[in-house]
Write an enzyme that holds these catalytic residues in place. Sequence first.
Site, PDB file in Angstrom:
ATOM      1  N   THR A 202       0.859  -1.187   0.000  1.00 49.15           N
ATOM      2  CA  THR A 202       0.000   0.000   0.000  1.00 49.15           C
ATOM      3  C   THR A 202       0.896   1.238   0.000  1.00 49.15           C
ATOM      4  OG1 THR A 202      -0.171   0.360   2.401  1.00 49.15           O
ATOM      5  CG2 THR A 202      -1.688  -1.262   1.411  1.00 49.15           C
ATOM      6  N   GLY A 203       0.312   2.358  -0.397  1.00 54.13           N
ATOM      7  CA  GLY A 203       1.111   3.589  -0.460  1.00 54.13           C
ATOM      8  C   GLY A 203       2.201   3.491  -1.510  1.00 54.13           C
ATOM      9  N   ALA A 204       1.977   2.615  -2.499  1.00 57.65           N
ATOM     10  CA  ALA A 204       3.028   2.357  -3.488  1.00 57.65           C
ATOM     11  C   ALA A 204       3.224   3.533  -4.432  1.00 57.65           C
ATOM     12  CB  ALA A 204       2.714   1.087  -4.277  1.00 57.65           C
TER      13      ALA A 204
ATOM     14  N   GLY B 189       6.676   7.854  -1.757  1.00 55.41           N
ATOM     15  CA  GLY B 189       8.135   7.726  -1.765  1.00 55.41           C
ATOM     16  C   GLY B 189       8.599   6.399  -1.210  1.00 55.41           C
TER      17      GLY B 189
ATOM     18  N   TYR C 261      -1.678  18.285  13.965  1.00 54.34           N
ATOM     19  CA  TYR C 261      -0.946  17.155  13.379  1.00 54.34           C
ATOM     20  C   TYR C 261       0.093  16.599  14.335  1.00 54.34           C
ATOM     21  CZ  TYR C 261       2.145  20.992  11.906  1.00 54.34           C
ATOM     22  OH  TYR C 261       2.950  22.086  11.861  1.00 54.34           O
TER      23      TYR C 261
HETATM   24  N1  NAP Z   1       8.345  10.520   5.531  1.00 50.98           N
HETATM   25  C1  NAP Z   1       8.858  10.244   6.727  1.00 50.98           C
HETATM   26  O1  NAP Z   1       9.822  10.871   7.156  1.00 50.98           O
HETATM   27  C2  NAP Z   1       8.264   9.145   7.563  1.00 50.98           C
HETATM   28  C3  NAP Z   1       8.774   8.878   8.856  1.00 50.98           C
HETATM   29  C4  NAP Z   1       8.198   7.862   9.608  1.00 50.98           C
HETATM   30  C5  NAP Z   1       7.171   7.093   9.084  1.00 50.98           C
HETATM   31  N2  NAP Z   1       6.698   7.393   7.839  1.00 50.98           N
HETATM   32  C6  NAP Z   1       5.617   6.569   7.313  1.00 50.98           C
HETATM   33  O2  NAP Z   1       6.061   6.044   6.082  1.00 50.98           O
HETATM   34  C7  NAP Z   1       4.938   5.822   5.218  1.00 50.98           C
HETATM   35  C8  NAP Z   1       5.236   6.324   3.825  1.00 50.98           C
HETATM   36  O3  NAP Z   1       5.408   7.707   3.889  1.00 50.98           O
HETATM   37  P1  NAP Z   1       6.110   8.536   2.728  1.00 50.98           P
HETATM   38  O4  NAP Z   1       7.091   9.411   3.401  1.00 50.98           O
HETATM   39  O5  NAP Z   1       6.535   7.655   1.618  1.00 50.98           O
HETATM   40  O6  NAP Z   1       4.902   9.483   2.283  1.00 50.98           O
HETATM   41  P2  NAP Z   1       4.173   9.694   0.884  1.00 50.98           P
HETATM   42  O7  NAP Z   1       5.127   9.837  -0.212  1.00 50.98           O
HETATM   43  O8  NAP Z   1       3.207  10.806   1.144  1.00 50.98           O
HETATM   44  O9  NAP Z   1       3.384   8.353   0.699  1.00 50.98           O
HETATM   45  C9  NAP Z   1       2.179   8.077   1.347  1.00 50.98           C
HETATM   46  C10 NAP Z   1       1.392   7.164   0.466  1.00 50.98           C
HETATM   47  O10 NAP Z   1       0.161   6.845   1.137  1.00 50.98           O
HETATM   48  C11 NAP Z   1      -0.867   6.942   0.184  1.00 50.98           C
HETATM   49  N3  NAP Z   1      -2.164   7.224   0.793  1.00 50.98           N
HETATM   50  C12 NAP Z   1      -2.493   8.186   1.670  1.00 50.98           C
HETATM   51  N4  NAP Z   1      -3.811   8.143   1.922  1.00 50.98           N
HETATM   52  C13 NAP Z   1      -4.317   7.128   1.176  1.00 50.98           C
HETATM   53  C14 NAP Z   1      -5.611   6.596   0.998  1.00 50.98           C
HETATM   54  N5  NAP Z   1      -6.681   7.095   1.638  1.00 50.98           N
HETATM   55  N6  NAP Z   1      -5.763   5.556   0.157  1.00 50.98           N
HETATM   56  C15 NAP Z   1      -4.724   5.034  -0.491  1.00 50.98           C
HETATM   57  N7  NAP Z   1      -3.468   5.495  -0.375  1.00 50.98           N
HETATM   58  C16 NAP Z   1      -3.277   6.531   0.448  1.00 50.98           C
HETATM   59  C17 NAP Z   1      -0.459   8.109  -0.698  1.00 50.98           C
HETATM   60  O11 NAP Z   1      -1.200   8.091  -1.900  1.00 50.98           O
HETATM   61  P3  NAP Z   1      -1.449   9.469  -2.711  1.00 50.98           P
HETATM   62  O12 NAP Z   1      -0.100   9.881  -3.179  1.00 50.98           O
HETATM   63  O13 NAP Z   1      -2.402   9.099  -3.778  1.00 50.98           O
HETATM   64  O14 NAP Z   1      -2.002  10.440  -1.701  1.00 50.98           O
HETATM   65  C18 NAP Z   1       1.009   7.789  -0.885  1.00 50.98           C
HETATM   66  O15 NAP Z   1       1.166   6.822  -1.899  1.00 50.98           O
HETATM   67  C19 NAP Z   1       3.746   6.477   5.891  1.00 50.98           C
HETATM   68  O16 NAP Z   1       2.912   5.483   6.434  1.00 50.98           O
HETATM   69  C20 NAP Z   1       4.354   7.327   6.988  1.00 50.98           C
HETATM   70  O17 NAP Z   1       3.493   7.409   8.108  1.00 50.98           O
HETATM   71  C21 NAP Z   1       7.235   8.365   7.065  1.00 50.98           C
END
Ligand code: NAP
Length: 282
Positions: free
Chosen positions: A9-11, A14, A165
């Site tokens: 999921t979230g593919a 990033g 947030y």
């Molecule tokens: N970034 C950080 O520093 C960090 C640190 C700790 C943990 N995390 C965790 O790592 C994970 C990935 O984060 P990331 O940094 O890669 O962020 P990202 O690029 O914003 O990726 C998040 C993904 O989740 C998808 N998503 C959000 N809401 C959704 C929904 N209702 N249905 C389907 N898909 C949905 C987004 O899809 P859309 O693009 O279509 O919205 C996107 O593909 C998250 O779970 C986050 O909590 C991140």
Amino acid sequence: MDGTVALVTGAAGGLGGAVASGLAREGALVVVAGRSTTRASEAMAGIRRLVPGAKLEPLVCDLSDQSSIHAAAADFLSRHDRLDVLVNAAGVFRKERQVTRDGIELTFATNVMAYFLLTNLLLDALTHRAAAPPSNSRIVNIASRYGNVRLNFDDLQTAGGKYSYLRSTPPTMLARVLLTQEFAERLRGSGVVANAAHPGLVKNTTLLQDVGGPFRWITNTFGAPAEKAADTPLWLATSRETTGVSGKLWAKRKELPTPGMGSDPEARKRLWDACAHLAGMP
Ligand SMILES: NC(=O)c1ccc[n+]([C@@H]2O[C@H](COP(=O)([O-])OP(=O)(O)OC[C@H]3O[C@@H](n4cnc5c(N)ncnc54)[C@H](OP(=O)(O)O)[C@@H]3O)[C@@H](O)[C@H]2O)c1
């Protein structure tokens, strides 16, 4: 991983994109979940740019909507009777409080409920695979270090005008750790393992960019590229070293402590029950 089936999921994001690419590079058939047909197609195109010849399938799933999660799980199960790797990586970090069509606060719905519900709905496929030793089926939940955060069981959805947030998102990371532990406990002996991964700060992903302000600067300055942050989730999903390991939180391939509420079995049971109630599950 030739012959194995993975779902990420979230593919389109990033970290999830980097994990999906890594699994595809290993030869797995990767089912690429996106909130819409367009997002799933964009995610697949991104993976194919990095891994030409990747074996990919789209799956449409709006993870903030329980009926969409049910439909996506049914769609997946109509195509596959086995699931070797499930990576829950989708997440949000939102400035404003929003409520989903199920009446659930959006951050809790996406960051916690979706992990709970999708995983539960796919358990038959995960356990089916586990019947073939010696390897495990693996659930990898992206989570985070959560510091001294606690869950407020009287207000899991930050109602009453208290949403911010910073108040609402960190508890969802603790919740992911607790759910991972509870899945591990419930699946003990089934051959399915569940672990959580702390990716660290990830560079240039949309998650923190959305919030803007200092977060944009912090993530772009100090974050690691998604490919690097994906190393530990991929290691948990694929390595022989992690066969049989379950119920832990990991960063940089090392086990992290789970202080405070993260070591409280009562807390994880209470959270499970609260999620089951919100999902209408027994
Ligand atoms: N970034 C950080 O520093 C960090 C640190 C700790 C943990 N995390 C965790 O790592 C994970 C990935 O984060 P990331 O940094 O890669 O962020 P990202 O690029 O914003 O990726 C998040 C993904 O989740 C998808 N998503 C959000 N809401 C959704 C929904 N209702 N249905 C389907 N898909 C949905 C987004 O899809 P859309 O693009 O279509 O919205 C996107 O593909 C998250 O779970 C986050 O909590 C991140």
